[in-house]
Design a protein around this motif. Structure first.
Motif, PDB file in Angstrom:
ATOM      1  N   LEU A   1      -9.895 -25.789  31.137  1.00 41.36           N
ATOM      2  CA  LEU A   1     -10.072 -27.229  31.037  1.00 41.36           C
ATOM      3  C   LEU A   1     -10.299 -27.802  32.422  1.00 41.36           C
ATOM      4  CD1 LEU A   1      -7.275 -28.229  28.485  1.00 41.36           C
ATOM      5  CD2 LEU A   1      -9.745 -28.247  28.091  1.00 41.36           C
ATOM      6  N   THR A   2     -11.235 -28.729  32.530  1.00 39.29           N
ATOM      7  CA  THR A   2     -11.509 -29.384  33.804  1.00 39.29           C
ATOM      8  C   THR A   2     -11.625 -30.884  33.562  1.00 39.29           C
ATOM      9  OG1 THR A   2     -13.907 -29.137  33.557  1.00 39.29           O
ATOM     10  CG2 THR A   2     -12.729 -27.379  34.713  1.00 39.29           C
ATOM     11  N   VAL A   3     -11.641 -31.634  34.649  1.00 39.04           N
ATOM     12  CA  VAL A   3     -11.769 -33.091  34.555  1.00 39.04           C
ATOM     13  C   VAL A   3     -13.031 -33.525  35.270  1.00 39.04           C
ATOM     14  CG1 VAL A   3     -10.732 -35.322  35.084  1.00 39.04           C
ATOM     15  CG2 VAL A   3      -9.276 -33.396  34.410  1.00 39.04           C
ATOM     16  N   ASP A   4     -13.969 -34.071  34.523  1.00 40.82           N
ATOM     17  CA  ASP A   4     -15.206 -34.598  35.085  1.00 40.82           C
ATOM     18  C   ASP A   4     -14.935 -35.956  35.717  1.00 40.82           C
ATOM     19  OD1 ASP A   4     -18.398 -34.479  34.910  1.00 40.82           O
ATOM     20  OD2 ASP A   4     -17.755 -36.511  34.371  1.00 40.82           O
ATOM     21  N   ASP A   5     -15.485 -36.194  36.903  1.00 40.22           N
ATOM     22  CA  ASP A   5     -15.208 -37.440  37.619  1.00 40.22           C
ATOM     23  C   ASP A   5     -15.598 -38.672  36.806  1.00 40.22           C
ATOM     24  OD1 ASP A   5     -14.193 -36.059  39.764  1.00 40.22           O
ATOM     25  OD2 ASP A   5     -16.054 -36.143  40.943  1.00 40.22           O
ATOM     26  N   ALA A   6     -16.771 -38.623  36.164  1.00 37.21           N
ATOM     27  CA  ALA A   6     -17.238 -39.779  35.407  1.00 37.21           C
ATOM     28  C   ALA A   6     -16.326 -40.049  34.208  1.00 37.21           C
ATOM     29  CB  ALA A   6     -18.677 -39.561  34.938  1.00 37.21           C
ATOM     30  N   VAL A   7     -15.851 -38.978  33.580  1.00 35.12           N
ATOM     31  CA  VAL A   7     -14.943 -39.142  32.440  1.00 35.12           C
ATOM     32  C   VAL A   7     -13.617 -39.726  32.915  1.00 35.12           C
ATOM     33  CG1 VAL A   7     -13.654 -37.924  30.651  1.00 35.12           C
ATOM     34  CG2 VAL A   7     -16.025 -37.295  31.120  1.00 35.12           C
ATOM     35  N   ARG A   8     -13.115 -39.222  34.026  1.00 33.26           N
ATOM     36  CA  ARG A   8     -11.847 -39.737  34.550  1.00 33.26           C
ATOM     37  C   ARG A   8     -11.972 -41.217  34.884  1.00 33.26           C
ATOM     38  NH1 ARG A   8      -8.059 -40.603  38.467  1.00 33.26           N
ATOM     39  NH2 ARG A   8      -6.153 -39.341  38.265  1.00 33.26           N
ATOM     40  N   GLU A   9     -13.073 -41.592  35.512  1.00 28.33           N
ATOM     41  CA  GLU A   9     -13.285 -43.001  35.855  1.00 28.33           C
ATOM     42  C   GLU A   9     -13.331 -43.872  34.605  1.00 28.33           C
ATOM     43  OE1 GLU A   9     -16.821 -43.124  38.159  1.00 28.33           O
ATOM     44  OE2 GLU A   9     -15.970 -42.008  39.861  1.00 28.33           O
ATOM     45  N   ASP A  10     -13.939 -43.356  33.560  1.00 27.48           N
ATOM     46  CA  ASP A  10     -14.016 -44.135  32.327  1.00 27.48           C
ATOM     47  C   ASP A  10     -12.640 -44.294  31.686  1.00 27.48           C
ATOM     48  OD1 ASP A  10     -15.812 -45.326  30.122  1.00 27.48           O
ATOM     49  OD2 ASP A  10     -14.585 -43.868  29.027  1.00 27.48           O
ATOM     50  N   VAL A  11     -11.833 -43.238  31.702  1.00 29.34           N
ATOM     51  CA  VAL A  11     -10.473 -43.334  31.159  1.00 29.34           C
ATOM     52  C   VAL A  11      -9.669 -44.366  31.943  1.00 29.34           C
ATOM     53  CG1 VAL A  11      -8.294 -42.098  30.859  1.00 29.34           C
ATOM     54  CG2 VAL A  11     -10.439 -40.999  30.212  1.00 29.34           C
ATOM     55  N   VAL A  12      -9.760 -44.303  33.281  1.00 30.07           N
ATOM     56  CA  VAL A  12      -9.044 -45.272  34.116  1.00 30.07           C
ATOM     57  C   VAL A  12      -9.510 -46.692  33.815  1.00 30.07           C
ATOM     58  CG1 VAL A  12      -8.715 -46.090  36.489  1.00 30.07           C
ATOM     59  CG2 VAL A  12      -8.561 -43.635  35.970  1.00 30.07           C
ATOM     60  N   ALA A  13     -10.824 -46.883  33.724  1.00 29.56           N
ATOM     61  CA  ALA A  13     -11.368 -48.221  33.474  1.00 29.56           C
ATOM     62  C   ALA A  13     -10.936 -48.743  32.110  1.00 29.56           C
ATOM     63  CB  ALA A  13     -12.892 -48.196  33.574  1.00 29.56           C
ATOM     64  N   THR A  14     -10.895 -47.862  31.108  1.00 23.14           N
ATOM     65  CA  THR A  14     -10.503 -48.280  29.763  1.00 23.14           C
ATOM     66  C   THR A  14      -9.047 -48.727  29.726  1.00 23.14           C
ATOM     67  OG1 THR A  14     -12.111 -46.773  28.749  1.00 23.14           O
ATOM     68  CG2 THR A  14     -10.316 -47.555  27.353  1.00 23.14           C
ATOM     69  N   VAL A  15      -8.172 -47.940  30.344  1.00 25.58           N
ATOM     70  CA  VAL A  15      -6.750 -48.290  30.358  1.00 25.58           C
ATOM     71  C   VAL A  15      -6.523 -49.546  31.192  1.00 25.58           C
ATOM     72  CG1 VAL A  15      -4.431 -47.518  30.950  1.00 25.58           C
ATOM     73  CG2 VAL A  15      -6.082 -45.903  30.019  1.00 25.58           C
ATOM     74  N   ALA A  16      -7.194 -49.636  32.331  1.00 29.49           N
ATOM     75  CA  ALA A  16      -7.041 -50.812  33.188  1.00 29.49           C
ATOM     76  C   ALA A  16      -7.476 -52.080  32.464  1.00 29.49           C
ATOM     77  CB  ALA A  16      -7.850 -50.629  34.468  1.00 29.49           C
ATOM     78  N   ALA A  17      -8.596 -52.007  31.767  1.00 29.67           N
ATOM     79  CA  ALA A  17      -9.079 -53.181  31.038  1.00 29.67           C
ATOM     80  C   ALA A  17      -8.095 -53.585  29.951  1.00 29.67           C
ATOM     81  CB  ALA A  17     -10.450 -52.880  30.426  1.00 29.67           C
ATOM     82  N   TYR A  18      -7.515 -52.613  29.274  1.00 29.73           N
ATOM     83  CA  TYR A  18      -6.539 -52.902  28.216  1.00 29.73           C
ATOM     84  C   TYR A  18      -5.323 -53.610  28.781  1.00 29.73           C
ATOM     85  CZ  TYR A  18      -3.122 -52.049  24.531  1.00 29.73           C
ATOM     86  OH  TYR A  18      -2.148 -52.207  23.568  1.00 29.73           O
ATOM     87  N   ARG A  19      -4.957 -53.271  30.028  1.00 22.63           N
ATOM     88  CA  ARG A  19      -3.759 -53.853  30.629  1.00 22.63           C
ATOM     89  C   ARG A  19      -4.075 -55.021  31.556  1.00 22.63           C
ATOM     90  NH1 ARG A  19       0.203 -48.639  31.471  1.00 22.63           N
ATOM     91  NH2 ARG A  19      -0.037 -47.898  29.339  1.00 22.63           N
ATOM     92  N   GLY A  20      -5.339 -55.414  31.577  1.00 20.18           N
ATOM     93  CA  GLY A  20      -5.724 -56.560  32.376  1.00 20.18           C
ATOM     94  C   GLY A  20      -5.713 -56.296  33.861  1.00 20.18           C
ATOM     95  N   LEU A  21      -5.978 -55.055  34.261  1.00 22.21           N
ATOM     96  CA  LEU A  21      -5.962 -54.680  35.668  1.00 22.21           C
ATOM     97  C   LEU A  21      -7.380 -54.374  36.143  1.00 22.21           C
ATOM     98  CD1 LEU A  21      -2.970 -52.168  35.469  1.00 22.21           C
ATOM     99  CD2 LEU A  21      -2.866 -54.553  36.248  1.00 22.21           C
TER     100      LEU A  21
END
Length: 244
Positions: free
Chosen positions: A89-109
């Protein structure tokens, strides 16, 4: 294309969640001219999922897996698919950025200003996918999907599964065509007609009892003219009340 659908989840097997994903996917794939030839539901068992994916990948043109993606304790699908192809298993940079952006948007950050503590979740666990896969960034939720070889993996949340399928739907285009006709006749009275049309034309015919007054016959083939001719032949021998 011959396509197999694999649904993952203890909750589906327990009857706690209806398997609407398989029904929707089968309809979408069939409408695009490919054939769904297998549907199976498995528990959240990494070894069993890996064994099934490994076996099916050499049998079917495509496998669609739904459910079990993500970063919770029972999300083992990504690891299972990776194991099926002997990948880490690996973590793609673009996928990681999207996960961060999704969670941040949900929490208003603001995504650029958040830290791991702000997010309060293991980002890498949610973003991890089999090495060498084609990541599918999720436009409708948190968890990404992926394509590895002929295996397509989507989250189990219906809205997210549908969004990711639409992004690759063109890859399921096939040469199958079908028409559906409706009749008020009982199935038993059409046995001869169904046998006859199958003998004369290169088509398959599915007969399905209706929930209301009419029964349904689905005529499927690979040549539109042949399917149309088969429907006309049936129309001369049974009472057709509608067709589509």
């Amino acid at each position: 294309m011959d396509v197999a659908l694999l649904t993952i989840g203890d909750e589906v097997l327990a009857g706690d969640t209806a398997n609407t994903n398989a029904t929707w996917l089968a309809s979408q794939i069939s409408d695009r001219g490919s054939s769904v030839v297998r549907i199976l539901t498995l528990p959240d068992d990494q070894r069993l999922i890996a064994e099934t994916v490994r076996e099916w990948s050499g049998v079917f043109d495509a496998i669609v897996v739904t459910g079990g993606l993500g970063g919770t304790h029972d999300d083992v699908t990504a690891a299972a698919i990776a194991a099926a192809f002997d990948r880490p298993l690996t973590v793609d940079d673009a996928v990681r950025e999207d996960v961060v952006a999704t969670v941040a948007a949900y929490r208003g950050l603001e995504p650029d200003a958040v830290t791991a503590d702000d997010l309060e979740l293991d980002v890498d666990a949610w973003a991890a996918l089999p090495a060498g896969c084609r990541p599918l960034v999720n436009p409708a939720g948190l968890c990404p999907g992926c394509v590895l070889g002929n295996v397509y993996a989507f989250p189990g949340v219906p809205s997210e599964m549908k969004a990711l399928f639409e992004s690759v739907a063109i890859e399921f285009e096939g040469n199958g065509v079908s028409r559906t006709i409706y009749t008020s006749q009982p199935e038993a009275s059409m046995i001869g007609a169904i046998a006859g049309v199958r003998e004369r034309f290169d088509v398959t015919v599915g007969s399905y009892p209706g929930t209301e007054a009419n029964n349904r016959l689905k005529v499927t083939g690979t040549d539109r003219a042949v399917v149309d001719a088969a429907v006309r032949w049936l129309g001369d021998r049974i009472d057709v009340v509608a067709d589509e």
